[in-house]
Design a protein around this motif. Structure first.
Motif, PDB file in Angstrom:
ATOM      1  N   PHE A  95       9.903  11.512  -9.824  1.00 46.55           N
ATOM      2  CA  PHE A  95      11.282  11.777  -9.815  1.00 46.55           C
ATOM      3  C   PHE A  95      12.091  11.683  -8.482  1.00 46.55           C
ATOM      4  CE2 PHE A  95      14.279  15.213 -12.094  1.00 46.55           C
ATOM      5  CZ  PHE A  95      15.223  14.225 -12.283  1.00 46.55           C
ATOM      6  N   ALA A  96      11.366  12.265  -7.415  1.00 42.68           N
ATOM      7  CA  ALA A  96      11.900  12.581  -6.159  1.00 42.68           C
ATOM      8  C   ALA A  96      11.800  10.971  -5.624  1.00 42.68           C
ATOM      9  CB  ALA A  96      10.907  13.160  -5.314  1.00 42.68           C
ATOM     10  N   GLY A  97      10.977  10.355  -5.854  1.00 41.88           N
ATOM     11  CA  GLY A  97      10.929   8.912  -5.543  1.00 41.88           C
ATOM     12  C   GLY A  97      12.277   8.020  -5.884  1.00 41.88           C
ATOM     13  N   PHE A  98      12.620   8.310  -7.060  1.00 32.97           N
ATOM     14  CA  PHE A  98      13.603   7.674  -7.932  1.00 32.97           C
ATOM     15  C   PHE A  98      14.850   8.064  -7.162  1.00 32.97           C
ATOM     16  CE2 PHE A  98      16.183   7.467 -11.890  1.00 32.97           C
ATOM     17  CZ  PHE A  98      16.790   6.359 -11.571  1.00 32.97           C
ATOM     18  N   SER A  99      15.124   9.336  -7.224  1.00 30.54           N
ATOM     19  CA  SER A  99      16.758   9.770  -6.787  1.00 30.54           C
ATOM     20  C   SER A  99      16.708   9.254  -5.304  1.00 30.54           C
ATOM     21  CB  SER A  99      16.722  11.337  -7.038  1.00 30.54           C
ATOM     22  OG  SER A  99      15.613  12.112  -6.389  1.00 30.54           O
ATOM     23  N   PHE A 100      15.634   9.542  -4.358  1.00 29.35           N
ATOM     24  CA  PHE A 100      16.068   9.155  -3.155  1.00 29.35           C
ATOM     25  C   PHE A 100      16.260   7.591  -2.887  1.00 29.35           C
ATOM     26  CE2 PHE A 100      14.805   8.189   1.538  1.00 29.35           C
ATOM     27  CZ  PHE A 100      16.150   9.226   2.172  1.00 29.35           C
ATOM     28  N   ALA A 101      15.431   6.871  -3.484  1.00 30.66           N
ATOM     29  CA  ALA A 101      15.415   5.502  -3.578  1.00 30.66           C
ATOM     30  C   ALA A 101      16.729   4.906  -3.874  1.00 30.66           C
ATOM     31  CB  ALA A 101      14.215   4.967  -4.122  1.00 30.66           C
ATOM     32  N   SER A 102      17.164   5.640  -4.911  1.00 37.31           N
ATOM     33  CA  SER A 102      18.500   5.068  -5.367  1.00 37.31           C
ATOM     34  C   SER A 102      19.661   5.466  -4.564  1.00 37.31           C
ATOM     35  CB  SER A 102      18.868   5.693  -6.794  1.00 37.31           C
ATOM     36  OG  SER A 102      19.020   7.128  -6.685  1.00 37.31           O
ATOM     37  N   VAL A 103      19.551   6.222  -3.647  1.00 34.37           N
ATOM     38  CA  VAL A 103      20.524   6.510  -2.757  1.00 34.37           C
ATOM     39  C   VAL A 103      20.416   5.574  -1.719  1.00 34.37           C
ATOM     40  CG1 VAL A 103      21.455   7.989  -0.788  1.00 34.37           C
ATOM     41  CG2 VAL A 103      20.797   9.015  -3.198  1.00 34.37           C
ATOM     42  N   MET A 104      19.168   5.154  -1.288  1.00 39.08           N
ATOM     43  CA  MET A 104      18.786   4.258  -0.482  1.00 39.08           C
ATOM     44  C   MET A 104      19.327   2.873  -0.554  1.00 39.08           C
ATOM     45  SD  MET A 104      17.914   5.650   2.471  1.00 39.08           S
ATOM     46  CE  MET A 104      17.556   4.309   3.506  1.00 39.08           C
ATOM     47  N   PHE A 105      18.993   2.612  -1.896  1.00 43.00           N
ATOM     48  CA  PHE A 105      19.445   1.262  -2.730  1.00 43.00           C
ATOM     49  C   PHE A 105      20.814   0.904  -2.348  1.00 43.00           C
ATOM     50  CE2 PHE A 105      18.025  -1.125  -6.626  1.00 43.00           C
ATOM     51  CZ  PHE A 105      17.992  -2.243  -5.948  1.00 43.00           C
ATOM     52  N   ALA A 106      21.597   2.219  -2.648  1.00 39.58           N
ATOM     53  CA  ALA A 106      23.093   2.094  -2.351  1.00 39.58           C
ATOM     54  C   ALA A 106      23.491   1.446  -1.067  1.00 39.58           C
ATOM     55  CB  ALA A 106      23.738   3.085  -2.982  1.00 39.58           C
ATOM     56  N   LEU A 107      22.643   2.186  -0.332  1.00 43.68           N
ATOM     57  CA  LEU A 107      23.001   1.948   1.523  1.00 43.68           C
ATOM     58  C   LEU A 107      22.658   0.588   1.614  1.00 43.68           C
ATOM     59  CD1 LEU A 107      23.700   3.140   4.149  1.00 43.68           C
ATOM     60  CD2 LEU A 107      21.138   3.817   4.399  1.00 43.68           C
ATOM     61  N   SER A 108      21.433  -0.098   0.943  1.00 46.64           N
ATOM     62  CA  SER A 108      20.862  -1.304   1.404  1.00 46.64           C
ATOM     63  C   SER A 108      21.587  -2.249   0.902  1.00 46.64           C
ATOM     64  CB  SER A 108      19.503  -1.574   0.842  1.00 46.64           C
ATOM     65  OG  SER A 108      18.485  -0.587   1.043  1.00 46.64           O
ATOM     66  N   ALA A 109      22.219  -2.135  -0.294  1.00 48.93           N
ATOM     67  CA  ALA A 109      23.153  -3.204  -0.672  1.00 48.93           C
ATOM     68  C   ALA A 109      24.423  -3.214  -0.083  1.00 48.93           C
ATOM     69  CB  ALA A 109      23.472  -2.506  -2.630  1.00 48.93           C
ATOM     70  N   ARG A 110      24.854  -2.522   0.956  1.00 47.84           N
ATOM     71  CA  ARG A 110      26.229  -2.769   1.597  1.00 47.84           C
ATOM     72  C   ARG A 110      25.724  -3.361   3.118  1.00 47.84           C
ATOM     73  NH1 ARG A 110      26.892   1.149  -2.073  1.00 47.84           N
ATOM     74  NH2 ARG A 110      29.011   1.119  -2.943  1.00 47.84           N
ATOM     75  N   ILE A 111      24.252  -3.439   3.267  1.00 52.30           N
ATOM     76  CA  ILE A 111      24.252  -3.785   4.539  1.00 52.30           C
ATOM     77  C   ILE A 111      24.086  -5.441   4.866  1.00 52.30           C
ATOM     78  CG2 ILE A 111      22.050  -3.943   6.396  1.00 52.30           C
ATOM     79  CD1 ILE A 111      21.426  -1.424   5.584  1.00 52.30           C
ATOM     80  N   LYS A 112      24.990  -5.846   5.671  1.00 52.81           N
ATOM     81  CA  LYS A 112      25.141  -7.386   5.763  1.00 52.81           C
ATOM     82  C   LYS A 112      24.002  -8.002   6.692  1.00 52.81           C
ATOM     83  CE  LYS A 112      28.507  -7.639   2.909  1.00 52.81           C
ATOM     84  NZ  LYS A 112      29.985  -7.221   3.178  1.00 52.81           N
ATOM     85  N   ASP A 113      23.755  -7.216   7.699  1.00 58.24           N
ATOM     86  CA  ASP A 113      22.823  -7.326   8.671  1.00 58.24           C
ATOM     87  C   ASP A 113      21.845  -6.341   8.931  1.00 58.24           C
ATOM     88  OD1 ASP A 113      23.517 -10.204   9.759  1.00 58.24           O
ATOM     89  OD2 ASP A 113      25.269  -9.187  10.493  1.00 58.24           O
TER      90      ASP A 113
END
Lengths: 312, 290
Positions: B181-199
């Motif tokens: 559960f912890a892995g999922f919730s934190f990873a989803s936030v990191m996922f949102a961040l990663s999706a915005r990184i151009k470089d």
């Protein structure tokens, strides 16, 4: 393929795409029939790739009408994409996976069974001349091999339309010829091809019909032969008098041939008889450093239509 | 002319049988199961690194348990005796926090770099999206695969914890759920961040040093959050590590907790997961359309 009737595969009417203020595609009309090899020719930034992305049902149009396989890509994106094959300008193979795995996972995206794919992969590896490289990682392949693998991958679902965006850009002449051969075979089998290119020889080799695009608009449409006949002379004489002299010489030889084009490095004399035009120039006492008579190409068509060369 | 003759003329390299996508491909299949297909690709990619995953997954807990668990633990146990933290051996107190951290790390690895890879390095997301697969399914598939990796990571850690006698086998299901559960919730936030990184400009190194490490150190990992001065306790309150660890402690050894607090922990992680995923879909859709 049995069905080679004139079924419409792609229909665009007033197709338009803008990014903010920038107009990438400015209201274009075209139609592609089943089994045709249709080309989009134009320089970089002409709007070819944007048009391709809209046909591929990944980028939505800003205006106009578009129908792919009889469906509206805005409403039926996944259904349309399931029946297309796409070869993008930039290879996007999964670099961690082996050659055969790239084909396997891609085939899975279309819901194809592993059993079907097992046979299909062998067939495609053979087609792409990559059987020996089946277990290599895709990142280890040469540019030409990557391109062939990307094309093979685009065929895994036996697409109704195969779309190729600049298929041979960056390849050496030999690799280009191998690719042309493969694409020609597909065409013979009746696969509908849509190809963008800025190489006129490629368009002449592969396309039954093409549109010439510039600044988001269609400048001309027809078969390569028709376009050349309509917009150029039978032959072209290329003469060089040195960069500093070309302009002055052009004024002196004005009237020879049907038309002149002065480029920075050479003068193009459009005439149905290039040798005769050269004789006329020589008679004026002008001696070219080099001269060459060739047949007209799509490059000349483009130059005529836009006043610019294809590859700037 | 017989068919064999025709094929001979065409040459061996031709595509011999051509059924055609109209008959061959039923779009309903990928439209229904596309996420699983993407997860399959991601797991195939991960398996190329199985040795590293295994070595990291087992090596990390073993080293950690030996140094912190046993070393510091013996000190804690000696000084606090039977009234040790929460009346349990120090390793038992520490175990849920270690599992949560391992889960977060495992899941995060599989959403951050693969997202950079998919958009920037090999652009494989674009090839996925050229098929019937939608951007939403790509997001879900990558996350599913990250959770699969997370489960493996947690299972390896649990094996080590059992071997060190830190947890009982019966507490495994509860601890696993809390950690995932912890892995999922934190990873989803990191996922949102990663999706915005151009470089990749080292943003994950910054996240690791300035977010993950402090989060791990100030989230009641080594000692109850209440032992920290009040001005540092807020870190725990906004940290998924603390919330998930509290769930793990309550479920594994029965740490006393009020039902309200228990629900609050679950609620915090759920909100984080929902917000993270909702912020991940739009950039995927936008970038894949360009």
């Amino acid at each position: 393929m049995a069905n080679t009737s004139k079924e419409t595969m792609i229909l665009a009417r007033g197709l338009r795409k803008t990014y903010g203020e920038f107009v990438a595609v400015d209201g274009i009309d075209f139609e592609v029939k089943r089994g045709e090899a249709f080309g989009l020719l134009g320089p970089n930034g002409a709007g070819k790739s944007t048009t391709m992305k809209m046909i591929a049902a990944t980028s939505q149009r800003t205006g106009g009408e578009l129908s792919i396989l009889g469906k509206d890509p805005e409403l039926k994106g996944p259904e349309i994409r399931a029946h297309l094959g796409v070869v993008p300008q930039q290879d996007n193979l999964d670099r961690e996976l082996k050659v055969w795995e790239n084909l396997m996972v891609y085939g899975r995206y279309f819901g194809l069974s592993r059993k079907f794919l097992k046979g299909k992969i062998e067939e495609l590896l053979e087609f792409a001349q990559l059987t020996e490289k089946r277990n290599a990682k895709s990142e280890e392949l040469s540019g030409g091999m990557k391109r062939r693998l990307t094309i093979a991958r685009g065929l895994v679902n036996e697409p109704e339309i195969l779309m190729l965006d600049e298929p041979t850009t960056g390849l050496d002449p030999q690799a280009r010829h191998i690719l042309w051969d493969r694409l020609f075979r597909l065409k013979e089998q009746g696969v509908t091809l849509v190809i963008t290119t800025h190489y006129m020889d490629e368009a002449e080799q592969l396309c039954d019909r093409l549109i010439v695009m510039d600044k988001g608009r269609i400048m001309a449409e027809g078969s390569p032969a028709e376009l050349i006949k309509k917009y150029s002379s039978k032959e072209v004489l290329e003469v060089r008098f040195g960069s500093d002299n070309n302009k002055a010489v052009a004024e002196q030889i004005n009237g020879i041939g049907d038309r002149l084009e002065v480029l920075p490095d050479r003068i193009l004399v459009y005439s149905d008889n290039g040798e005769k035009a050269l004789e006329q120039i020589t008679k004026l006492g002008l001696h070219a450093i080099t001269s060459l008579v060739r047949r007209s190409s799509l490059e000349d068509v483009f130059l005529r239509l836009t006043g610019r060369t294809l590859i700037d | 002319m017989g068919e064999t003759k025709v094929q001979e003329q065409l040459g061996a390299a031709d595509v011999r049988t051509w059924i055609g996508a109209a008959t061959l491909v039923d779009p309903a299949v990928p439209m229904r199961r596309g996420s699983l297909m993407i997860a399959e690709t991601r797991i195939r990619g991960m398996l190329k690194w199985w040795r590293s995953v295994l070595a990291f997954g087992l090596g990390n807990p073993v080293l950690y348990l030996m140094s912190v668990g046993i070393g510091i633990g013996s000190l804690v146990n000696k000084h606090m005796g039977a009234n040790g933290l929460d009346h349990v051996p120090y390793l038992t107190f520490l175990a849920p926090a270690l599992l949560v951290t391992a889960a977060i790390q495992g899941a995060m690895d599989e959403v951050t770099f693969p997202t950079l890879q998919g958009f920037n390095w090999d652009r494989s997301f674009y090839s996925m999206n050229a098929t019937a697969i939608s951007p939403r399914q790509i997001v879900n598939g990558v996350m599913l695969a990250a959770l699969a990796r997370c489960i493996v990571q947690v299972a390896l850690y649990e094996a080590a914890l059992i071997a060190f006698g830190a947890i009982s086998i019966s507490s495994v299901p509860a601890l696993t759920i809390g950690a995932i559960f912890a892995g999922f919730s934190f990873a989803s936030v990191m996922f949102a961040l990663s999706a915005r990184i151009k470089d990749d400009d080292g943003v994950f190194a910054i996240v690791g040093r300035f977010i993950i490490t402090p989060m791990f150190m100030f989230s009641g990992t080594y000692y109850p959050l209440a032992s920290l001065p009040i001005y540092l306790q807020w870190i725990g309150w906004i940290s998924p590590v603390w919330h998930a660890t509290q769930i793990g402690r309550a479920l594994s050894y029965g740490m006393p907790i009020s039902p309200e607090m228990f629900l609050l922990h679950i609620g915090f992680l759920s909100v984080l997961a929902v917000v993270g995923m909702s912020l991940t879909y739009p950039p995927f859709k936008k970038r894949l359309a360009n």
